[in-house]
Design an enzyme around this catalytic site. Structure first.
Site, PDB file in Angstrom:
ATOM      1  N   HIS A   1      -1.525   0.970  -9.986  1.00 58.69           N
ATOM      2  CA  HIS A   1      -2.493  -0.329  -8.728  1.00 58.69           C
ATOM      3  C   HIS A   1      -3.227  -0.713  -9.643  1.00 58.69           C
ATOM      4  O   HIS A   1      -3.980  -1.590  -9.535  1.00 58.69           O
ATOM      5  CB  HIS A   1      -2.919   0.559  -7.990  1.00 58.69           C
ATOM      6  CG  HIS A   1      -3.347   0.325  -6.559  1.00 58.69           C
ATOM      7  ND1 HIS A   1      -3.894   0.554  -5.591  1.00 58.69           N
ATOM      8  CD2 HIS A   1      -4.005  -1.331  -6.669  1.00 58.69           C
ATOM      9  CE1 HIS A   1      -4.142  -0.503  -4.778  1.00 58.69           C
ATOM     10  NE2 HIS A   1      -4.280  -1.810  -5.369  1.00 58.69           N
TER      11      HIS A   1
ATOM     12  N   ARG B   1       0.977  -1.282  -0.082  1.00 56.68           N
ATOM     13  CA  ARG B   1      -0.049   0.279   0.034  1.00 56.68           C
ATOM     14  C   ARG B   1       0.909   1.014   0.126  1.00 56.68           C
ATOM     15  O   ARG B   1       2.000   1.024   1.106  1.00 56.68           O
ATOM     16  CB  ARG B   1      -0.911   0.434   1.295  1.00 56.68           C
ATOM     17  CG  ARG B   1      -1.889  -1.300   1.471  1.00 56.68           C
ATOM     18  CD  ARG B   1      -2.954  -0.304   0.171  1.00 56.68           C
ATOM     19  NE  ARG B   1      -4.265  -0.933  -0.410  1.00 56.68           N
ATOM     20  CZ  ARG B   1      -4.886  -2.324  -0.898  1.00 56.68           C
ATOM     21  NH1 ARG B   1      -4.586  -2.098  -1.595  1.00 56.68           N
ATOM     22  NH2 ARG B   1      -6.500  -2.976  -0.579  1.00 56.68           N
TER      23      ARG B   1
HETATM   24  C1  GLV Z   1      -6.062  -4.732  -4.263  1.00 54.18           C
HETATM   25  O1  GLV Z   1      -4.892  -3.814  -4.306  1.00 54.18           O
HETATM   26  C2  GLV Z   1      -6.693  -4.889  -3.463  1.00 54.18           C
HETATM   27  O2  GLV Z   1      -6.516  -4.746  -2.233  1.00 54.18           O
HETATM   28  O3  GLV Z   1      -7.512  -6.364  -3.831  1.00 54.18           O
END
Ligand code: GLV
Length: 309
Positions: A272, A224
């Site tokens: 991401h 994260r």
């Molecule tokens: C992506 O980062 C998720 O938490 O699925």
């Protein structure tokens, strides 16, 4: 009929609906904002639950995260006894295995350096090491970390893993807790972060941690954004303590246009995408958890609120 309410990407919600129609016909599957009678909502799968969840759905029994993480939930605003479940499903696991394997192979075979050489018109082979001579270290030994390590072990890499509490993973040297962190870092040339975001892991990837790695190590960050101290990464790349970084998560997302990561020659940035919940397998996993709930077995991915994941 009890309602299973879905509040996340509506297009993927259609795929969930299809699976629920087939596998859980006793539930009325609804996609936000079409909630129907709020008194009938017993289950909610959401990325961001509504703020007034407790008053709006008084009979809610379980909150499922539609993603692997639960750090987007404001636990303080959730009823204290409401079970919260992380997404553990084969699609998300496979995606992460692909992303990390790709990153490790790219770093192992010097692809970032060859990209730079190509841009400069340089034809210069670098020494090739075998996978067995490359030491990979994975931070976080949950379902994602373990699956990633199984693949890297199968490819012959020299693998270690670190977690907060002791875990055993076949073919992997495992380290646990703060007291074993230095030993883990000292042997790790490619550091892969798959930790959940908690109070303890915020700012975890900092100068002190980078300083514990051998000089010229690389970082793969698929945890994260707030776990990374960005200024410390830039300084470590500047000094040569770190040679490369592959970064999939940032804080904020997306990064502002002026952010140095966009153009940094030693940072490979992705938006991401390392892994995403796959709707068909996710819906199956949630239905399986509902079955467990019904037969009083523990649900897979049940969050320990004190721990934060
Ligand atoms: C992506 O980062 C998720 O938490 O699925």
């Amino acid at each position: 009929m009890d309602v299973f309410l879905y509040k996340s990407d509506p297009v993927r919600g259609q795929a969930w609906a299809e699976v629920f129609r087939r596998r859980a016909p006793h539930l009325d599957f609804r996609i936000w904002p079409d909630v129907g009678d709020p008194e009938r909502v017993r289950f909610l799968a959401a990325w961001e639950p509504p703020a007034d969840l407790a008053t709006r759905f008084p009979r809610l029994e379980v909150l499922f995260s539609s993603g692997a993480g639960v750090d987007q939930f404001d636990f303080g605003a959730l009823p204290p006894d409401l079970p919260v479940v992380r997404m553990v499903e084969p699609g998300i696991v496979r995606g992460m295995v692909e992303y990390v394997t790709h990153a490790v192979l790219a770093l192992h075979r010097d692809m970032p350096q060859y990209r730079r050489q190509q841009r400069e018109g340089v034809w210069k082979p670098l020494p090739v090491r075998t996978a067995g001579e490359r030491r990979i270290g994975v931070l976080g030994l949950g379902s994602l970390g373990q699956a990633v390590l199984a693949q890297l072990v199968a490819m012959g890499f020299d693998c270690a893993g670190w977690s907060r509490s002791r875990r055993t993973v076949a073919g992997v040297a495992t380290y646990a807790g703060a007291e074993e962190m230095d030993g883990f870092l000292a042997r790790t040339e490619v550091l892969v972060c798959l930790l959940p975001l908690t109070g303890e892991t915020r700012g975890f990837l900092d100068a002190r941690l980078f300083g514990g790695l051998p000089r010229g190590a690389a970082l793969v960050h698929a945890g994260r954004g707030p776990q990374l101290v960005e200024a410390d990464l830039l300084a470590a790349l500047e000094s040569g303590q770190l040679a490369e970084a592959m970064v999939d998560v940032t804080d904020p997302e997306p990064l502002p246009a002026s952010h140095p990561f966009w153009t940094h020659p030693r940072i490979q940035l992705t938006p991401h995408i390392a892994s995403m919940t796959q709707p068909l397998t996710a819906a199956e996993a949630v239905i399986d958890n509902l079955r467990r709930l019904g037969s009083r077995e523990p649900m897979v991915g049940l969050v320990d609120r004190a721990r934060g994941y």
